[in-house]
Design a protein around this motif. Structure first.
Motif, PDB file in Angstrom:
ATOM      1  N   LEU A   1      36.589  16.438  14.331  1.00 56.21           N
ATOM      2  CA  LEU A   1      36.195  15.025  14.285  1.00 56.21           C
ATOM      3  C   LEU A   1      37.413  14.112  14.157  1.00 56.21           C
ATOM      4  O   LEU A   1      37.429  13.006  14.680  1.00 56.21           O
ATOM      5  CB  LEU A   1      35.235  14.792  13.123  1.00 56.21           C
ATOM      6  N   LYS A   2      38.441  14.584  13.441  1.00 58.51           N
ATOM      7  CA  LYS A   2      39.677  13.803  13.299  1.00 58.51           C
ATOM      8  C   LYS A   2      40.349  13.656  14.658  1.00 58.51           C
ATOM      9  O   LYS A   2      40.809  12.563  15.023  1.00 58.51           O
ATOM     10  CB  LYS A   2      40.621  14.508  12.328  1.00 58.51           C
ATOM     11  N   ILE A   3      40.392  14.742  15.429  1.00 58.75           N
ATOM     12  CA  ILE A   3      41.016  14.703  16.754  1.00 58.75           C
ATOM     13  C   ILE A   3      40.229  13.785  17.680  1.00 58.75           C
ATOM     14  O   ILE A   3      40.796  12.944  18.387  1.00 58.75           O
ATOM     15  CB  ILE A   3      41.105  16.124  17.342  1.00 58.75           C
ATOM     16  N   ALA A   4      38.902  13.942  17.670  1.00 52.65           N
ATOM     17  CA  ALA A   4      38.059  13.124  18.556  1.00 52.65           C
ATOM     18  C   ALA A   4      38.053  11.662  18.130  1.00 52.65           C
ATOM     19  O   ALA A   4      37.870  10.770  18.959  1.00 52.65           O
ATOM     20  CB  ALA A   4      36.635  13.670  18.573  1.00 52.65           C
ATOM     21  N   GLY A   5      38.264  11.421  16.840  1.00 47.86           N
ATOM     22  CA  GLY A   5      38.230  10.054  16.328  1.00 47.86           C
ATOM     23  C   GLY A   5      39.313   9.168  16.905  1.00 47.86           C
ATOM     24  O   GLY A   5      39.205   7.934  16.869  1.00 47.86           O
ATOM     25  N   GLY A   6      40.358   9.778  17.455  1.00 45.57           N
ATOM     26  CA  GLY A   6      41.411   8.976  18.075  1.00 45.57           C
ATOM     27  C   GLY A   6      41.007   8.394  19.408  1.00 45.57           C
ATOM     28  O   GLY A   6      41.656   7.472  19.921  1.00 45.57           O
TER      29      GLY A   6
ATOM     30  N   PRO B   1      33.968   5.644  15.731  1.00 47.20           N
ATOM     31  CA  PRO B   1      33.372   6.549  14.743  1.00 47.20           C
ATOM     32  C   PRO B   1      31.845   6.597  14.798  1.00 47.20           C
ATOM     33  O   PRO B   1      31.248   7.672  14.706  1.00 47.20           O
ATOM     34  CB  PRO B   1      33.851   5.984  13.403  1.00 47.20           C
ATOM     35  N   VAL B   2      31.203   5.441  14.937  1.00 46.46           N
ATOM     36  CA  VAL B   2      29.740   5.392  15.003  1.00 46.46           C
ATOM     37  C   VAL B   2      29.256   6.026  16.311  1.00 46.46           C
ATOM     38  O   VAL B   2      28.255   6.753  16.332  1.00 46.46           O
ATOM     39  CB  VAL B   2      29.235   3.936  14.894  1.00 46.46           C
ATOM     40  N   GLN B   3      29.965   5.778  17.385  1.00 47.07           N
ATOM     41  CA  GLN B   3      29.622   6.370  18.688  1.00 47.07           C
ATOM     42  C   GLN B   3      29.686   7.890  18.620  1.00 47.07           C
ATOM     43  O   GLN B   3      28.779   8.587  19.102  1.00 47.07           O
ATOM     44  CB  GLN B   3      30.594   5.865  19.759  1.00 47.07           C
TER      45      GLN B   3
ATOM     46  N   TYR C   1      30.951   9.490   6.423  1.00 55.95           N
ATOM     47  CA  TYR C   1      31.766  10.699   6.574  1.00 55.95           C
ATOM     48  C   TYR C   1      32.786  10.533   7.696  1.00 55.95           C
ATOM     49  O   TYR C   1      33.975  10.833   7.527  1.00 55.95           O
ATOM     50  CB  TYR C   1      30.815  11.860   6.857  1.00 55.95           C
ATOM     51  N   GLN C   2      32.339  10.039   8.835  1.00 55.64           N
ATOM     52  CA  GLN C   2      33.231   9.864   9.972  1.00 55.64           C
ATOM     53  C   GLN C   2      34.314   8.835   9.673  1.00 55.64           C
ATOM     54  O   GLN C   2      35.486   9.021  10.020  1.00 55.64           O
ATOM     55  CB  GLN C   2      32.418   9.433  11.204  1.00 55.64           C
TER      56      GLN C   2
ATOM     57  N   ASN D   1      38.211  15.640  27.529  1.00 57.34           N
ATOM     58  CA  ASN D   1      37.713  15.753  26.157  1.00 57.34           C
ATOM     59  C   ASN D   1      36.278  16.259  26.065  1.00 57.34           C
ATOM     60  O   ASN D   1      35.717  16.337  24.966  1.00 57.34           O
ATOM     61  CB  ASN D   1      37.823  14.407  25.425  1.00 57.34           C
ATOM     62  N   ILE D   2      35.681  16.604  27.199  1.00 59.41           N
ATOM     63  CA  ILE D   2      34.274  17.010  27.177  1.00 59.41           C
ATOM     64  C   ILE D   2      34.077  18.323  26.421  1.00 59.41           C
ATOM     65  O   ILE D   2      33.041  18.542  25.780  1.00 59.41           O
ATOM     66  CB  ILE D   2      33.707  17.108  28.620  1.00 59.41           C
ATOM     67  N   LEU D   3      35.071  19.218  26.461  1.00 61.77           N
ATOM     68  CA  LEU D   3      34.953  20.470  25.720  1.00 61.77           C
ATOM     69  C   LEU D   3      34.994  20.218  24.206  1.00 61.77           C
ATOM     70  O   LEU D   3      34.294  20.889  23.438  1.00 61.77           O
ATOM     71  CB  LEU D   3      36.070  21.436  26.124  1.00 61.77           C
ATOM     72  N   LEU D   4      35.809  19.250  23.786  1.00 54.93           N
ATOM     73  CA  LEU D   4      35.865  18.888  22.368  1.00 54.93           C
ATOM     74  C   LEU D   4      34.530  18.306  21.913  1.00 54.93           C
ATOM     75  O   LEU D   4      34.025  18.649  20.833  1.00 54.93           O
ATOM     76  CB  LEU D   4      36.991  17.892  22.128  1.00 54.93           C
ATOM     77  N   ILE D   5      33.955  17.434  22.745  1.00 54.28           N
ATOM     78  CA  ILE D   5      32.646  16.855  22.426  1.00 54.28           C
ATOM     79  C   ILE D   5      31.576  17.942  22.364  1.00 54.28           C
ATOM     80  O   ILE D   5      30.708  17.945  21.479  1.00 54.28           O
ATOM     81  CB  ILE D   5      32.261  15.787  23.475  1.00 54.28           C
TER      82      ILE D   5
END
Length: 333
Positions: A42-47, A51-53, A104-105, A247-251
């Motif tokens: 989540l930290k990586i994706a948060g960049g 956050p709400v999305q 949390y996010q 980033n689709i694999l991370l999602i």
């Protein structure tokens, strides 16, 4: 011949029991790793994502992943959802997805993922305290000791006398407390409605994602957008914008594996092996998450964090041991 038949039957039963235990252990290992890597992913994706999305995407897709299994369970049980069920899912979904996981996010983006992982893992202690104060539930001696140790461990990790990131820690604590409230609401609703953990989780996730989508849509209304303009990330919140092939694999990992498979296996273990075994997942998480954070993100593990983790783990062992003893004594009686 009778002896051979009896021996064969005993061997088959022991083999089946062994395979069930082996499968349960595998589920525990997979869930523990997924939950322990959650904050890092989540930290990586948060960049990249709001956050709400990100919260909306992971719980919508995670809930949809669990939906076929949940519908199959409802069909086997001959159950259909009614208005009372939907209201219960709306409440648990709001407490989990909209409130707790949004906090949390935000906390992950403002603090070290390992620290937030440890704080979130303390939610059972907050749940016992809330149950004691609001629901007048009794606490055993072992649970009382575990709560004291957990809170002491948190104080050591947070180090309030030398606090460098009050906003992130505050959001993390609020997240842990509200997640404990979600757990209590889920337990009460499950007992009242007669649904299992998988069903409650699936529909709570989907209901919470729908509620979050309504809020996200409202932030695109000019007046609402202007009202939230002073709060970063809460104005004109996108839905699926930013998802690319890179980033689709991370999602997918966050949504399907961490949120869908992780929670799904957690409740499967709970229903098949009981709460004490399922709790091992959150008992190991405070120790494993900092190690993964160090290896993946390079986040340091401070001495006070190590001491706090040890104290929390001791509290977890006390809880697990106490529940096993209580369960053994209830069976004897």
């Amino acid at each position: 011949m009778v002896y051979v038949s009896t021996f064969t039957s005993t061997y088959i039963r022991e083999k089946e029991v062994f395979l069930v235990k082996l499968r349960t252990l595998l589920y525990v290992i997979i869930s523990t790793f997924l939950f322990s890597s959650m904050e890092i992913a989540l930290k990586i994706a948060g960049g990249t994502f709001n956050p709400v999305q990100l919260n909306f995407i992971r719980f919508l897709l995670g809930g949809l992943l669990l939906l076929p299994f949940t519908l199959n369970k409802l069909k086997k049980d001959g159950r259909r959802l009614n208005s009372r069920d939907i209201r219960a899912f709306a409440l648990t979904g709001f407490s989990c997805v909209v409130v707790s996981m949004t906090l949390y996010q935000l906390a992950i983006q403002l603090s070290l993922p390992a620290t937030i992982a440890i704080v979130l893992s303390a939610n059972p202690a907050f749940g016992m305290l809330i149950g004691l104060v609001l629901l007048k539930e009794k606490m055993s001696r072992t649970n009382t000791i575990a709560v004291v140790l957990t809170l002491a461990g948190l104080l050591v990790i947070i180090n309030p006398f030398n606090l460098t990131n009050p906003a992130g820690i505050t959001l993390g604590l609020l997240c842990s407390v509200t997640f404990a409230i979600y757990g209590i609401l889920t337990r009460l609703s499950s007992n009242k409605l007669g649904f299992g953990g998988m069903t409650m989780t699936c529909f709570s996730f989907i209901a919470g994602a729908i509620e979050l989508a309504i809020f996200m849509a409202m932030t695109h209304i000019p007046a609402v957008s202007r009202a939230f303009s002073g709060v970063q990330g809460f104005s004109d919140i996108p839905f699926f914008q930013g998802i690319t092939m890179s980033n689709i694999l991370l999602i997918a990992y966050i949504s399907f594996l961490v949120t869908g498979v992780g929670f799904g296996l957690y409740f499967v273990v709970m229903e098949e092996a009981g709460v004490p075994i399922a709790s091992l997942i959150f008992f190991v998480k405070p120790a494993l998450a900092p190690v993964l954070s160090l290896l993946v993100l390079g986040d340091p593990i401070h001495s006070n964090t190590i001491v706090g983790i040890i104290i929390i783990l001791i509290g977890s062992v006390v809880t697990l041991t106490g529940e096993k003893i209580a369960l053994r004594m209830s069976r004897r009686s």
